[in-house]
Design an enzyme around this catalytic site. Structure first.
Site, PDB file in Angstrom:
ATOM      1  N   ALA A  12       0.874  -1.183   0.000  1.00 43.00           N
ATOM      2  CA  ALA A  12       0.000   0.000   0.000  1.00 43.00           C
ATOM      3  C   ALA A  12       0.907   1.228   0.000  1.00 43.00           C
ATOM      4  O   ALA A  12       0.849   2.086   0.879  1.00 43.00           O
ATOM      5  CB  ALA A  12      -0.971  -0.003   1.181  1.00 43.00           C
ATOM      6  N   GLY A  31       6.330   8.085   1.159  1.00 41.03           N
ATOM      7  CA  GLY A  31       7.362   7.746   2.153  1.00 41.03           C
ATOM      8  C   GLY A  31       8.147   6.521   1.720  1.00 41.03           C
ATOM      9  O   GLY A  31       9.384   6.514   1.722  1.00 41.03           O
ATOM     10  N   HIS A  32       7.427   5.471   1.323  1.00 43.06           N
ATOM     11  CA  HIS A  32       8.103   4.264   0.828  1.00 43.06           C
ATOM     12  C   HIS A  32       8.940   4.584  -0.412  1.00 43.06           C
ATOM     13  O   HIS A  32      10.064   4.110  -0.553  1.00 43.06           O
ATOM     14  CB  HIS A  32       7.082   3.199   0.412  1.00 43.06           C
ATOM     15  CG  HIS A  32       6.210   2.680   1.514  1.00 43.06           C
ATOM     16  ND1 HIS A  32       4.850   2.868   1.528  1.00 43.06           N
ATOM     17  CD2 HIS A  32       6.506   1.959   2.620  1.00 43.06           C
ATOM     18  CE1 HIS A  32       4.346   2.271   2.598  1.00 43.06           C
ATOM     19  NE2 HIS A  32       5.312   1.724   3.283  1.00 43.06           N
ATOM     20  N   GLN A  34       3.848 -10.132  12.959  1.00 39.65           N
ATOM     21  CA  GLN A  34       4.069  -8.879  13.682  1.00 39.65           C
ATOM     22  C   GLN A  34       2.760  -8.175  14.036  1.00 39.65           C
ATOM     23  O   GLN A  34       2.781  -7.090  14.615  1.00 39.65           O
ATOM     24  CB  GLN A  34       5.001  -7.946  12.905  1.00 39.65           C
ATOM     25  CG  GLN A  34       4.401  -7.302  11.673  1.00 39.65           C
ATOM     26  CD  GLN A  34       5.451  -6.525  10.909  1.00 39.65           C
ATOM     27  OE1 GLN A  34       6.395  -7.090  10.341  1.00 39.65           O
ATOM     28  NE2 GLN A  34       5.330  -5.205  10.895  1.00 39.65           N
ATOM     29  N   LYS A  65       9.888   7.017  10.856  1.00 37.31           N
ATOM     30  CA  LYS A  65       8.501   7.051  11.328  1.00 37.31           C
ATOM     31  C   LYS A  65       8.284   5.927  12.339  1.00 37.31           C
ATOM     32  O   LYS A  65       7.559   6.084  13.314  1.00 37.31           O
ATOM     33  CB  LYS A  65       7.557   6.892  10.141  1.00 37.31           C
ATOM     34  CG  LYS A  65       6.221   6.345  10.540  1.00 37.31           C
ATOM     35  CD  LYS A  65       5.100   7.016   9.851  1.00 37.31           C
ATOM     36  CE  LYS A  65       3.783   6.586  10.409  1.00 37.31           C
ATOM     37  NZ  LYS A  65       3.585   5.136  10.352  1.00 37.31           N
ATOM     38  N   ASP A  66       8.930   4.773  12.096  1.00 33.58           N
ATOM     39  CA  ASP A  66       8.889   3.654  13.042  1.00 33.58           C
ATOM     40  C   ASP A  66      10.183   3.697  13.847  1.00 33.58           C
ATOM     41  O   ASP A  66      11.096   2.891  13.640  1.00 33.58           O
ATOM     42  CB  ASP A  66       8.731   2.337  12.269  1.00 33.58           C
ATOM     43  CG  ASP A  66       7.425   2.311  11.493  1.00 33.58           C
ATOM     44  OD1 ASP A  66       6.396   2.003  12.077  1.00 33.58           O
ATOM     45  OD2 ASP A  66       7.443   2.647  10.286  1.00 33.58           O
ATOM     46  N   GLN A  98      11.333   0.687  15.775  1.00 27.57           N
ATOM     47  CA  GLN A  98      11.714  -0.401  14.860  1.00 27.57           C
ATOM     48  C   GLN A  98      13.160  -0.226  14.400  1.00 27.57           C
ATOM     49  O   GLN A  98      13.913  -1.202  14.289  1.00 27.57           O
ATOM     50  CB  GLN A  98      10.766  -0.403  13.661  1.00 27.57           C
ATOM     51  CG  GLN A  98      11.131  -1.392  12.582  1.00 27.57           C
ATOM     52  CD  GLN A  98      10.015  -1.544  11.564  1.00 27.57           C
ATOM     53  OE1 GLN A  98       9.081  -2.287  11.767  1.00 27.57           O
ATOM     54  NE2 GLN A  98      10.113  -0.817  10.467  1.00 27.57           N
ATOM     55  N   SER A 157       1.326   7.158   5.899  1.00 24.47           N
ATOM     56  CA  SER A 157       1.175   5.797   6.405  1.00 24.47           C
ATOM     57  C   SER A 157       0.165   5.073   5.532  1.00 24.47           C
ATOM     58  O   SER A 157      -0.816   5.683   5.073  1.00 24.47           O
ATOM     59  CB  SER A 157       0.665   5.838   7.852  1.00 24.47           C
ATOM     60  OG  SER A 157       0.185   4.556   8.231  1.00 24.47           O
TER      61      SER A 157
HETATM   62  P1  AMP Z   1       5.528  -0.282   6.265  1.00 25.72           P
HETATM   63  O1  AMP Z   1       5.086  -0.665   4.898  1.00 25.72           O
HETATM   64  O2  AMP Z   1       4.584   0.633   6.970  1.00 25.72           O
HETATM   65  O3  AMP Z   1       5.964  -1.462   7.095  1.00 25.72           O
HETATM   66  O4  AMP Z   1       6.823   0.591   6.051  1.00 25.72           O
HETATM   67  C1  AMP Z   1       7.928   0.123   5.323  1.00 25.72           C
HETATM   68  C2  AMP Z   1       9.105   1.010   5.578  1.00 25.72           C
HETATM   69  O5  AMP Z   1       8.790   2.339   5.162  1.00 25.72           O
HETATM   70  C3  AMP Z   1       9.459   1.093   7.073  1.00 25.72           C
HETATM   71  O6  AMP Z   1      10.874   1.158   7.222  1.00 25.72           O
HETATM   72  C4  AMP Z   1       8.811   2.383   7.492  1.00 25.72           C
HETATM   73  O7  AMP Z   1       9.423   2.990   8.611  1.00 25.72           O
HETATM   74  C5  AMP Z   1       8.989   3.222   6.242  1.00 25.72           C
HETATM   75  N1  AMP Z   1       7.987   4.287   6.223  1.00 25.72           N
HETATM   76  C6  AMP Z   1       6.643   4.163   6.367  1.00 25.72           C
HETATM   77  N2  AMP Z   1       6.051   5.374   6.356  1.00 25.72           N
HETATM   78  C7  AMP Z   1       7.041   6.276   6.210  1.00 25.72           C
HETATM   79  C8  AMP Z   1       7.094   7.704   6.134  1.00 25.72           C
HETATM   80  N3  AMP Z   1       5.982   8.454   6.221  1.00 25.72           N
HETATM   81  N4  AMP Z   1       8.297   8.297   5.979  1.00 25.72           N
HETATM   82  C9  AMP Z   1       9.430   7.563   5.907  1.00 25.72           C
HETATM   83  N5  AMP Z   1       9.459   6.221   5.960  1.00 25.72           N
HETATM   84  C10 AMP Z   1       8.293   5.586   6.115  1.00 25.72           C
END
Ligand code: AMP
Length: 284
Positions: free
Chosen positions: A32, A36-37, A61, A149-150, A153, A185
């Site tokens: 999704a 950011g990704h 998780q 953001k995490d 983590q 997000s």
């Molecule tokens: P997720 O798909 O939410 O597990 O995120 C995958 C990676 O993208 C993780 O390392 C997150 O920390 C990073 N991530 C998610 N949202 C953001 C954001 N708004 N800005 C920067 N990195 C992000």
């Protein structure tokens, strides 16, 4: 861009890339995808020869079955975004491919996971460490990209890399935000228009908290109380936690703030969607 769905296919590619002397960047995600990704992928494409992005909604998780069930899944749209961002290979495995057997090994991160997300989502970081270890073994990256953001983590993965001697560099990327400040997000897609309009209040309260800390006259406990009060005024918002912590150890600061690098982290539920965010306060 190639789409790989099996561990064996990813391992075979990794082997070839390594043999050709190519530097591998890994961007683990749950899909999704948003800007950011994509910024993580673009950074990896600038710094590495090949970029592996993984999309895997990792069941181990999730401590809340509804959150897992409702997590957005859009693999075709994601694939269309990844190629132009510079992704070489998309790893898109099934649950049975990643977990042919139930796992038995348990990760413990001690004090690092007894706070914030670890405290409120029991087993979460065990699942994260399990899947991240598997992805590191399969893709053998030179650099792995994670978002701040995490924040917790990143600290957990840094510890994992150190304890298990993974030979790679962790890149912690700053949080990418919407123009109104809301941290991007995948879960934002699930916000109703009303909840979306209120969601920037989270970042506003974090910014206010950071200002109070930088001012140096407000104890962390009082900063937390101020955030609680601000967010109590937001209709439909339920704050799960607000923590001012040492940015390195993640241990909560309460009475005094002596100017060390700190982080203010929160989790909140807004219209049935759980959101997290944080701001870092550089030390003096
Ligand atoms: P997720 O798909 O939410 O597990 O995120 C995958 C990676 O993208 C993780 O390392 C997150 O920390 C990073 N991530 C998610 N949202 C953001 C954001 N708004 N800005 C920067 N990195 C992000």
């Amino acid at each position: 861009m190639e789409i790989l769905t099996t561990a064996a296919a990813l391992q075979a590619h990794t082997e070839n890339w390594r043999r050709a002397g190519q530097h591998i960047g890994l961007v683990p995600t749950m899909g999704a995808l948003h800007e950011g990704h994509l910024q993580l992928v673009r950074a990896a494409a600038t710094e590495c020869d090949v970029v592996v992005a993984s999309i895997f909604v990792n069941p181990t998780q999730f401590n809340n079955p509804d959150d897992f069930r409702l997590y957005p899944r859009l693999p075709e749209a994601d694939a269309a975004l990844l190629a132009p961002a510079g992704c070489t290979a998309l790893f898109l495995p099934s649950v049975s491919e990643m977990y042919p057997r139930p796992t038995v090994v348990q990760f413990g991160f001690g004090a690092l996971e007894r706070v914030m997300e670890g405290e409120h989502r029991p087993g979460h970081f065990n699942g994260v460490a399990t899947v991240v270890s598997k992805l590191f073994h399969l893709s053998r990256p030179h650099r792995a990209y994670f978002g701040q953001k995490d924040f917790q983590q990143v600290a957990i993965v840094r510890q994992l890399i150190s304890d298990l001697t993974f030979d790679l560099e962790l890149v912690a990327f700053p949080t990418v935000r919407e123009p109104d400040g809301l941290a991007m997000s995948s879960r934002n897609r699930r916000l109703s228009p009303e909840a979306r309009a209120l969601a920037p209040r989270l970042y506003q309260s974090l910014q206010a908290a950071a200002e109070l800390l930088r001012g140096g006259h407000t104890a962390p406990a009082a900063v937390q109380a101020a955030v609680r009060e601000q967010l109590a005024a937001v209709p439909g918002l339920e704050l799960e936690y607000i923590t001012v912590a040492d940015a390195h150890t993640l241990q909560p600061l309460t009475d005094t703030y002596a100017g060390c690098p700190a982080v203010v982290c929160l989790a909140a539920h807004l219209g049935g969607v759980r959101l997290i965010d944080n701001v870092v306060v550089e030390g003096k």
